[in-house]
Design a protein around this motif. Structure first.
Motif, PDB file in Angstrom:
ATOM      1  N   ASP A   1       0.828  -1.097   0.028  1.00 19.10           N
ATOM      2  CA  ASP A   1      -0.020   0.020   0.054  1.00 19.10           C
ATOM      3  C   ASP A   1       0.804   1.274   0.010  1.00 19.10           C
ATOM      4  OD1 ASP A   1      -2.380  -1.104  -0.058  1.00 19.10           O
ATOM      5  OD2 ASP A   1      -3.277  -0.955   2.115  1.00 19.10           O
TER       6      ASP A   1
ATOM      7  N   VAL B   1       0.444   3.882  -3.768  1.00 18.58           N
ATOM      8  CA  VAL B   1      -0.397   2.929  -4.417  1.00 18.58           C
ATOM      9  C   VAL B   1      -1.639   3.279  -3.765  1.00 18.58           C
ATOM     10  CG1 VAL B   1      -1.085   0.658  -4.622  1.00 18.58           C
ATOM     11  CG2 VAL B   1       1.079   1.114  -4.834  1.00 18.58           C
ATOM     12  N   LYS B   2      -1.779   3.249  -2.210  1.00 19.39           N
ATOM     13  CA  LYS B   2      -2.929   3.617  -1.699  1.00 19.39           C
ATOM     14  C   LYS B   2      -3.866   4.652  -2.257  1.00 19.39           C
ATOM     15  CE  LYS B   2      -5.186   2.813   2.894  1.00 19.39           C
ATOM     16  NZ  LYS B   2      -5.252   3.208   4.414  1.00 19.39           N
TER      17      LYS B   2
ATOM     18  N   ARG C   1      -5.372   4.206  -5.314  1.00 20.94           N
ATOM     19  CA  ARG C   1      -6.319   3.150  -5.176  1.00 20.94           C
ATOM     20  C   ARG C   1      -7.732   3.942  -4.623  1.00 20.94           C
ATOM     21  NH1 ARG C   1      -3.143  -2.152  -3.562  1.00 20.94           N
ATOM     22  NH2 ARG C   1      -2.391  -2.721  -5.353  1.00 20.94           N
ATOM     23  N   ASN C   2      -7.515   4.623  -3.521  1.00 20.28           N
ATOM     24  CA  ASN C   2      -8.546   5.627  -3.150  1.00 20.28           C
ATOM     25  C   ASN C   2      -9.345   6.425  -4.008  1.00 20.28           C
ATOM     26  OD1 ASN C   2      -8.166   4.222  -0.415  1.00 20.28           O
ATOM     27  ND2 ASN C   2      -7.012   5.930   0.407  1.00 20.28           N
TER      28      ASN C   2
ATOM     29  N   ILE D   1      -9.238   6.142  -7.294  1.00 19.46           N
ATOM     30  CA  ILE D   1      -9.908   5.376  -8.191  1.00 19.46           C
ATOM     31  C   ILE D   1     -11.496   4.927  -7.652  1.00 19.46           C
ATOM     32  CG2 ILE D   1     -10.134   3.395  -9.463  1.00 19.46           C
ATOM     33  CD1 ILE D   1      -7.168   3.398  -9.797  1.00 19.46           C
ATOM     34  N   ALA D   2     -11.269   4.626  -6.214  1.00 17.59           N
ATOM     35  CA  ALA D   2     -12.429   4.126  -5.642  1.00 17.59           C
ATOM     36  C   ALA D   2     -13.589   5.259  -5.479  1.00 17.59           C
ATOM     37  CB  ALA D   2     -12.293   3.652  -4.312  1.00 17.59           C
TER      38      ALA D   2
ATOM     39  N   THR E   1     -11.724   7.541 -12.859  1.00 25.63           N
ATOM     40  CA  THR E   1     -11.458   6.153 -13.155  1.00 25.63           C
ATOM     41  C   THR E   1     -10.690   6.398 -14.618  1.00 25.63           C
ATOM     42  OG1 THR E   1     -13.608   6.174 -14.083  1.00 25.63           O
ATOM     43  CG2 THR E   1     -13.213   4.887 -11.964  1.00 25.63           C
TER      44      THR E   1
ATOM     45  N   GLU F   1      -3.165   0.058 -12.125  1.00 27.53           N
ATOM     46  CA  GLU F   1      -4.249   0.064 -11.090  1.00 27.53           C
ATOM     47  C   GLU F   1      -5.628   0.301 -11.657  1.00 27.53           C
ATOM     48  OE1 GLU F   1      -4.114  -0.495  -7.951  1.00 27.53           O
ATOM     49  OE2 GLU F   1      -1.784  -0.961  -8.268  1.00 27.53           O
TER      50      GLU F   1
ATOM     51  N   ALA G   1      -8.906  -2.130 -11.537  1.00 27.66           N
ATOM     52  CA  ALA G   1     -10.086  -1.546 -10.661  1.00 27.66           C
ATOM     53  C   ALA G   1     -11.425  -1.755 -11.866  1.00 27.66           C
ATOM     54  CB  ALA G   1      -9.879  -0.119 -10.225  1.00 27.66           C
TER      55      ALA G   1
END
Lengths: 95, 382
Positions: A3, A15-16, A19-20, A22-23, A27, A55, A59
């Protein structure tokens, strides 16, 4: 990937962090770039873009080849403003 | 995609998102924003993102003051979980001709009369604010501390998030293909992802506003013009205010994270929708900026890009309904200043659409001013 692994060395994103974002719904590479400055630093995406696309691929389920990497803009490498100016007025450039 | 909406707004820039937020806040139920790419992908996200109240017409001053006052509390007002990064480092605007100096005196008098605390400076005073300013060839300057910079992506996102919490339907990567008019009245919008019935459409399409106008049979008196811009690598804070000059054709500001953004216009631009980058801009920009701010010659250019100014003949926006098509509203023609006007655009357009008394007299900015010839020209534009 860990992460806390750094994806963007210029703007310091892990990375985290990616990812957050993207969430949260960012996108595409273009949207991630504009909200987080990833790809806007001195590397201009050369270090981070592939990692971000990976990533995004994970996703969204889309292949990397289907994802747009953002617009590559000039110049290829950072240039001193004075050097461009000298060049345009006929001088020799030593940068 | 929903089938019926009270209002459909075309354009997911600062204007479209701010209009949606204000309509929902006033209780309108189904508000749709249609954006052909992603939020702030057009002029909003491509602009220099400077915020100033130092204008030369009363309306531009009042619109920008209303907006700037909002920006000061926007993180809280919009309950944003990020930061819109408002930096109020001021604008230092320099004059290089006697005519411009005379205009500056008028501008400051006007601005002061409207509660904008700008002041006219001599060159020594200007150098106290920017010590490395090369004053050769300059005459005077004006300064206003509350002017500054904002992050356009976060500011647009803040409006969009707030609008979504109130129920906005925001469709990105969705393109308007046509607008349906029956008997002189708007009845719907066709997109590449489906059709929406509505009686109200707002044209907030920035550089593409004339194309949207064509869809209802209007030839709008605006044109789009490419403006180029560049950004440097981030460096230590060296430049507090935006440095700007109309006669020298430049603006230059260091943003909070250290990069320096600068741009200029080009009178030779063809009137089309290109947003490519050109070499000529780099030459002219670097020549101009290294003369006015010499230490910048050692800072590295990282990236250049371009966006569209949507120009009106008097360089003031067009707000409000149109006489020709019932239900069709305009929030266009900012002439390079749509981002900084965003909060006012949102409020004034929502008031106009709902038939409320508008906070500012935007009747003056109605489309029909061009027919009547009632133009007040903005003299202070780069």
């Amino acid at each position: 990937m860990d992460d806390n692994a750094i994806v963007c060395r210029c703007s310091d994103l892990t990375v985290k962090d990616v990812r957050n974002l993207i969430a949260k719904g960012f996108t595409t590479f273009d949207e991630l770039k504009r909200i987080s400055r990833i790809g806007m630093g001195p590397c201009q995406g050369r270090t981070c873009a592939q990692l971000v696309l990976r990533e995004l691929s994970i996703a969204t389920g889309k292949q990397i080849s289907e994802l747009k990497p953002g617009t590559y803009r000039p110049p290829v490498k950072g240039i001193k403003l004075g050097a461009i100016c000298e060049c345009s007025t006929g001088g020799e450039v030593h940068d | 995609m929903i089938k019926t909406a009270d209002v459909v707004i075309i354009g997911g820039g600062i204007s479209g998102c701010a209009i949606a937020y204000n309509l929902l806040k006033k209780g309108v139920k189904d508000v749709v924003v249609i954006e052909k790419a992603y939020l702030a992908s057009g002029a909003t996200g491509r602009c220099g993102a400077g915020i100033r109240q130092q204008w030369g017409t009363e309306m531009n001053c009042r619109i920008s003051k209303l907006s700037s006052d909002f920006f000061e509390n926007a993180n809280e007002e919009l309950d944003y979980d990020g930061d819109i990064e408002f930096k109020q480092g001021g604008y230092l605007i320099v004059s290089s001709t006697e005519k411009e100096h005379e205009q500056f005196k008028k501008n400051v008098t006007l601005q002061n009369s409207l509660g904008i605390q700008s002041k006219l400076l001599n060159l020594d005073e200007a150098r106290e604010i920017v010590p490395f300013l090369n004053t050769e060839g300059l005459i005077s300057a004006t300064f206003h501390q509350k002017d500054g910079h904002l992050n356009p992506f976060h500011t647009t996102q803040a409006f969009a998030n707030a609008a979504k919490r109130l129920g906005a339907h925001i469709y990105t990567y969705t393109e308007v293909m046509d607008i349906i008019v029956e008997g002189g009245r708007i009845v719907g919008v066709k997109t590449n992802k489906g059709d929406i019935s509505t009686n109200i459409v707002v044209n907030a399409a920035g550089g593409y506003s004339q194309l949207i106008g064509n869809m209802v049979g209007l030839e709008l008196p605006v044109f789009s013009e490419r403006h180029q811009i560049l950004v440097t690598e981030p460096v230590e804070p060296v430049l507090g205010p935006m440095v700007m000059s109309f006669s020298l054709n430049l603006y230059c500001q260091q943003v909070p994270h250290g990069s320096i953004i600068m741009g200029r216009g080009d009178e030779g631009e063809p009137r089309d929708l290109r947003i490519t980058s050109g070499w000529h801009f780099l030459e002219e920009m670097t020549k101009t900026i290294t003369k006015v701010l010499p230490p910048l010659k050692d800072v590295r250019l990282l990236r250049q890009w371009a966006g569209l100014y949507n120009m009106t003949p008097d360089r003031q926006p067009i707000y409000g309904p149109v006489d020709e098509v019932e239900g069709f509203y305009l929030a266009i023609g900012y002439s390079g200043h749509g981002f900084m006007f965003g909060p006012a655009t949102g409020l004034l357009m929502a008031e106009s659409i709902l038939g409320e008394e508008t906070t500012l007299p935007i009747d003056m900015l109605h489309l029909n001013r061009f027919k009547k010839g009632e133009l007040i020209f903005e003299p202070s534009v780069v």
